[in-house]
Scaffold this motif. Structure first.
Motif, PDB file in Angstrom:
ATOM      1  N   PRO A  42      40.057  -7.238 -55.572  1.00  0.00           N
ATOM      2  CA  PRO A  42      40.160  -8.490 -56.318  1.00  0.00           C
ATOM      3  C   PRO A  42      39.016  -8.557 -57.331  1.00  0.00           C
ATOM      4  CG  PRO A  42      40.114  -8.871 -53.936  1.00  0.00           C
ATOM      5  CD  PRO A  42      39.773  -7.445 -54.149  1.00  0.00           C
ATOM      6  N   PHE A  43      39.258  -9.102 -58.502  1.00  0.00           N
ATOM      7  CA  PHE A  43      38.168  -9.197 -59.477  1.00  0.00           C
ATOM      8  C   PHE A  43      38.344 -10.412 -60.368  1.00  0.00           C
ATOM      9  CE2 PHE A  43      41.513  -6.836 -61.561  1.00  0.00           C
ATOM     10  CZ  PHE A  43      41.460  -7.206 -62.903  1.00  0.00           C
ATOM     11  N   TYR A  44      37.235 -10.803 -60.981  1.00  0.00           N
ATOM     12  CA  TYR A  44      37.260 -11.903 -61.943  1.00  0.00           C
ATOM     13  C   TYR A  44      37.020 -11.322 -63.312  1.00  0.00           C
ATOM     14  CZ  TYR A  44      35.681 -15.969 -64.607  1.00  0.00           C
ATOM     15  OH  TYR A  44      35.534 -16.937 -65.575  1.00  0.00           O
ATOM     16  N   CYS A  45      37.824 -11.711 -64.279  1.00  0.00           N
ATOM     17  CA  CYS A  45      37.632 -11.248 -65.653  1.00  0.00           C
ATOM     18  C   CYS A  45      37.061 -12.400 -66.475  1.00  0.00           C
ATOM     19  CB  CYS A  45      38.959 -10.757 -66.238  1.00  0.00           C
ATOM     20  SG  CYS A  45      38.799 -10.231 -67.959  1.00  0.00           S
ATOM     21  N   PRO A  46      35.772 -12.313 -66.857  1.00  0.00           N
ATOM     22  CA  PRO A  46      35.149 -13.421 -67.590  1.00  0.00           C
ATOM     23  C   PRO A  46      35.833 -13.676 -68.928  1.00  0.00           C
ATOM     24  CG  PRO A  46      33.526 -11.711 -67.015  1.00  0.00           C
ATOM     25  CD  PRO A  46      34.872 -11.164 -66.699  1.00  0.00           C
ATOM     26  N   GLY A  47      36.360 -12.612 -69.553  1.00  0.00           N
ATOM     27  CA  GLY A  47      36.962 -12.737 -70.878  1.00  0.00           C
ATOM     28  C   GLY A  47      38.154 -13.682 -70.904  1.00  0.00           C
ATOM     29  N   ASP A  48      38.979 -13.657 -69.872  1.00  0.00           N
ATOM     30  CA  ASP A  48      40.118 -14.573 -69.875  1.00  0.00           C
ATOM     31  C   ASP A  48      40.027 -15.642 -68.785  1.00  0.00           C
ATOM     32  OD1 ASP A  48      40.789 -13.015 -67.696  1.00  0.00           O
ATOM     33  OD2 ASP A  48      42.309 -11.860 -68.770  1.00  0.00           O
ATOM     34  N   ARG A  49      38.885 -15.656 -68.101  1.00  0.00           N
ATOM     35  CA  ARG A  49      38.640 -16.679 -67.081  1.00  0.00           C
ATOM     36  C   ARG A  49      39.719 -16.711 -66.014  1.00  0.00           C
ATOM     37  NH1 ARG A  49      35.959 -21.879 -70.118  1.00  0.00           N
ATOM     38  NH2 ARG A  49      34.110 -20.773 -70.823  1.00  0.00           N
ATOM     39  N   LYS A  50      40.108 -15.521 -65.580  1.00  0.00           N
ATOM     40  CA  LYS A  50      41.130 -15.437 -64.546  1.00  0.00           C
ATOM     41  C   LYS A  50      40.651 -14.579 -63.383  1.00  0.00           C
ATOM     42  CE  LYS A  50      45.016 -16.039 -67.695  1.00  0.00           C
ATOM     43  NZ  LYS A  50      46.193 -15.449 -68.335  1.00  0.00           N
ATOM     44  N   VAL A  51      41.100 -14.968 -62.197  1.00  0.00           N
ATOM     45  CA  VAL A  51      40.872 -14.165 -61.000  1.00  0.00           C
ATOM     46  C   VAL A  51      42.136 -13.358 -60.751  1.00  0.00           C
ATOM     47  CG1 VAL A  51      40.556 -14.256 -58.486  1.00  0.00           C
ATOM     48  CG2 VAL A  51      39.282 -15.840 -59.958  1.00  0.00           C
ATOM     49  N   TYR A  52      41.965 -12.061 -60.502  1.00  0.00           N
ATOM     50  CA  TYR A  52      43.123 -11.191 -60.271  1.00  0.00           C
ATOM     51  C   TYR A  52      43.097 -10.682 -58.840  1.00  0.00           C
ATOM     52  CZ  TYR A  52      43.726 -11.108 -65.334  1.00  0.00           C
ATOM     53  OH  TYR A  52      43.924 -11.471 -66.649  1.00  0.00           O
ATOM     54  N   ILE A  53      44.229 -10.774 -58.177  1.00  0.00           N
ATOM     55  CA  ILE A  53      44.289 -10.208 -56.830  1.00  0.00           C
ATOM     56  C   ILE A  53      45.680  -9.656 -56.520  1.00  0.00           C
ATOM     57  CG2 ILE A  53      44.774 -12.463 -55.716  1.00  0.00           C
ATOM     58  CD1 ILE A  53      43.103 -11.431 -53.304  1.00  0.00           C
ATOM     59  N   GLY A  98      33.556 -18.060 -57.370  1.00  0.00           N
ATOM     60  CA  GLY A  98      32.110 -18.154 -57.557  1.00  0.00           C
ATOM     61  C   GLY A  98      31.678 -17.468 -58.851  1.00  0.00           C
ATOM     62  N   HIS A  99      32.301 -16.334 -59.163  1.00  0.00           N
ATOM     63  CA  HIS A  99      32.002 -15.651 -60.429  1.00  0.00           C
ATOM     64  C   HIS A  99      32.424 -16.508 -61.620  1.00  0.00           C
ATOM     65  CE1 HIS A  99      30.439 -11.986 -58.847  1.00  0.00           C
ATOM     66  NE2 HIS A  99      31.554 -11.615 -58.241  1.00  0.00           N
ATOM     67  N   HIS A 100      33.516 -17.237 -61.448  1.00  0.00           N
ATOM     68  CA  HIS A 100      33.944 -18.135 -62.527  1.00  0.00           C
ATOM     69  C   HIS A 100      32.915 -19.249 -62.735  1.00  0.00           C
ATOM     70  CE1 HIS A 100      36.484 -20.481 -65.153  1.00  0.00           C
ATOM     71  NE2 HIS A 100      36.425 -21.500 -64.328  1.00  0.00           N
ATOM     72  N   VAL A 101      32.424 -19.794 -61.640  1.00  0.00           N
ATOM     73  CA  VAL A 101      31.385 -20.828 -61.721  1.00  0.00           C
ATOM     74  C   VAL A 101      30.164 -20.276 -62.459  1.00  0.00           C
ATOM     75  CG1 VAL A 101      29.753 -22.200 -60.337  1.00  0.00           C
ATOM     76  CG2 VAL A 101      32.184 -22.084 -59.671  1.00  0.00           C
ATOM     77  N   GLN A 102      29.774 -19.054 -62.122  1.00  0.00           N
ATOM     78  CA  GLN A 102      28.641 -18.417 -62.811  1.00  0.00           C
ATOM     79  C   GLN A 102      28.915 -18.264 -64.296  1.00  0.00           C
ATOM     80  OE1 GLN A 102      28.728 -14.877 -60.329  1.00  0.00           O
ATOM     81  NE2 GLN A 102      26.713 -15.366 -59.482  1.00  0.00           N
ATOM     82  N   ASN A 103      30.153 -17.960 -64.610  1.00  0.00           N
ATOM     83  CA  ASN A 103      30.544 -17.799 -66.014  1.00  0.00           C
ATOM     84  C   ASN A 103      30.399 -19.132 -66.753  1.00  0.00           C
ATOM     85  OD1 ASN A 103      31.533 -16.556 -68.316  1.00  0.00           O
ATOM     86  ND2 ASN A 103      33.682 -16.715 -67.707  1.00  0.00           N
ATOM     87  N   LEU A 104      30.921 -20.204 -66.143  1.00  0.00           N
ATOM     88  CA  LEU A 104      30.856 -21.523 -66.781  1.00  0.00           C
ATOM     89  C   LEU A 104      29.417 -22.005 -66.939  1.00  0.00           C
ATOM     90  CD1 LEU A 104      33.773 -23.538 -65.110  1.00  0.00           C
ATOM     91  CD2 LEU A 104      33.780 -22.311 -67.286  1.00  0.00           C
ATOM     92  N   LEU A 105      28.566 -21.631 -65.978  1.00  0.00           N
ATOM     93  CA  LEU A 105      27.173 -22.087 -66.031  1.00  0.00           C
ATOM     94  C   LEU A 105      26.324 -21.203 -66.951  1.00  0.00           C
ATOM     95  CD1 LEU A 105      26.530 -23.021 -62.273  1.00  0.00           C
ATOM     96  CD2 LEU A 105      27.074 -24.557 -64.172  1.00  0.00           C
ATOM     97  N   GLY A 106      26.940 -20.180 -67.527  1.00  0.00           N
ATOM     98  CA  GLY A 106      26.213 -19.320 -68.468  1.00  0.00           C
ATOM     99  C   GLY A 106      25.374 -18.241 -67.791  1.00  0.00           C
ATOM    100  N   ILE A 107      25.495 -18.145 -66.470  1.00  0.00           N
ATOM    101  CA  ILE A 107      24.677 -17.182 -65.723  1.00  0.00           C
ATOM    102  C   ILE A 107      25.156 -15.745 -65.977  1.00  0.00           C
ATOM    103  CG2 ILE A 107      23.968 -16.444 -63.406  1.00  0.00           C
ATOM    104  CD1 ILE A 107      24.332 -19.459 -62.594  1.00  0.00           C
ATOM    105  N   SER A 108      26.480 -15.563 -65.975  1.00  0.00           N
ATOM    106  CA  SER A 108      27.025 -14.210 -66.167  1.00  0.00           C
ATOM    107  C   SER A 108      26.566 -13.623 -67.500  1.00  0.00           C
ATOM    108  CB  SER A 108      28.551 -14.244 -66.147  1.00  0.00           C
ATOM    109  OG  SER A 108      29.020 -15.138 -65.182  1.00  0.00           O
ATOM    110  N   GLU A 109      26.585 -14.477 -68.531  1.00  0.00           N
ATOM    111  CA  GLU A 109      26.227 -13.996 -69.864  1.00  0.00           C
ATOM    112  C   GLU A 109      24.751 -13.603 -69.922  1.00  0.00           C
ATOM    113  OE1 GLU A 109      27.297 -16.790 -72.995  1.00  0.00           O
ATOM    114  OE2 GLU A 109      26.197 -15.481 -74.384  1.00  0.00           O
ATOM    115  N   LYS A 110      23.924 -14.428 -69.296  1.00  0.00           N
ATOM    116  CA  LYS A 110      22.487 -14.130 -69.254  1.00  0.00           C
ATOM    117  C   LYS A 110      22.245 -12.790 -68.571  1.00  0.00           C
ATOM    118  CE  LYS A 110      20.392 -18.580 -68.927  1.00  0.00           C
ATOM    119  NZ  LYS A 110      19.961 -19.551 -67.926  1.00  0.00           N
TER     120      LYS A 110
END
Ligand SMILES: [Zn+2]
Length: 286
Positions: A126-137, A166-178
């Motif tokens: 399973p993975f999260y793709c930050p580019g399209d903000r989708k979780v794939y499973i 959780g990865h999506h939350v990190q993306n929204l909070l700008g953590i993933s980008e940092k």
């Protein structure tokens, strides 16, 4: 786990039994994505080279077969789980004075064409793709969780989804980008991997925060559920998945942290329910 009662999510894209629309990248693309994920680098620039641009959204296609009753039941389960993550994160973001943009959960079988991360096979897990903000499973992962990873139970399955959200939350909070920027500036692969581990442990922590709040709201947990989640946290590090994909694991490229670390951060989230306690980047004690 008591999940039957609640609503289903409106953010499910069910592509099971549908072959990916854009197959342009082929095996090379899958290799690039796999490598990029394991090395903790952003696969998108590479994919642009391979594909001359990200593939568009997969057009809705006819299912090639009917879903089995078991698949339908699993679909309902993950849809209700997604709804539970929406309820918790809408509330938590409101508390932070922010707006939660709900992610989409894509169910697929075998291979899937993403918008932001190219073509992926279910071998990546399973993975999260930050580019399209989708979780794939690919829900066949749940069978592996049960049989190969010895982590049966619905809460183990819930944990997997909660981690990706959780990865999506990190993306929204700008953590993933940092983290991505810091990785690009990193002097060594080890340094870059260390950042990946911190990002992953934080996603485990956020899965724990979710469990804390959904239990408070809905009393979903039954005896043995937490243990089931912990078994999943223990079992599904990149190391385990990597080993499965290629038959051996390369310790230097582990990017999820040890089982013990994963359990600890999940438990911390579960016990505190406090997003502010999950700064895995500011601590020497992972
Ligand atoms: Zn992760």
């Amino acid at each position: 786990m008591r999940w039957q009662g609640g609503r289903e999510s409106g953010n499910i894209e069910d592509r099971r039994g549908v072959s990916p629309a854009a197959m342009g990248g082929g095996i090379g693309t899958i290799v690039v994505i796999l490598l990029a994920f394991f090395l903790g680098i952003d696969p998108r620039p590479l994919l642009r080279v391979f594909q001359g641009g990200a593939p568009g959204a997969a057009a809705p296609q006819q299912r090639e077969r009917e879903l089995t009753p078991e698949e339908k039941r699993e679909g309902e389960f993950v849809s209700k789980l997604m709804a539970m993550t929406e309820d918790v994160w809408n509330e938590q973001f409101a508390r932070m004075g922010r707006r939660y943009e709900e992610p989409t959960l894509v169910l697929f079988s075998g291979r899937v064409a993403t918008q932001g991360c190219g073509l992926a096979s279910s071998a990546v897990g399973p993975f999260y793709c930050p580019g399209d903000r989708k979780v794939y499973i690919d829900l066949s992962f749940y069978d592996e969780l049960k049989t190969r990873f010895k982590a049966p139970g619905e809460f183990a399955q819930a944990y997997v989804i909660a981690h990706e959200v959780g990865h999506h939350v990190q993306n929204l909070l700008g953590i993933s980008e940092k983290v991505q920027r810091a990785q690009q500036a990193a002097g060594s692969q080890a340094e870059s991997n260390d950042l990946s581990v911190r990002l992953e442990l934080q996603a485990d922590f956020l899965a724990g925060v979710w469990a804390h709040h959904i239990e408070k709201q809905r009393h979903v947990l039954e005896t043995g559920d937490i243990e089931s989640g912990l078994r999943a946290a223990t079992a599904i590090g990149d190391d385990a998945l990597q080993k499965q994909a290629q038959g051996y694991a390369v310790p230097d490229s582990f990017t999820h942290g040890t089982s013990e670390q994963r359990v600890r951060w999940f438990t911390k989230g579960l016990q505190t329910g406090d997003v502010d306690q999950g700064d895995t980047f500011a601590t020497d004690d992972l």
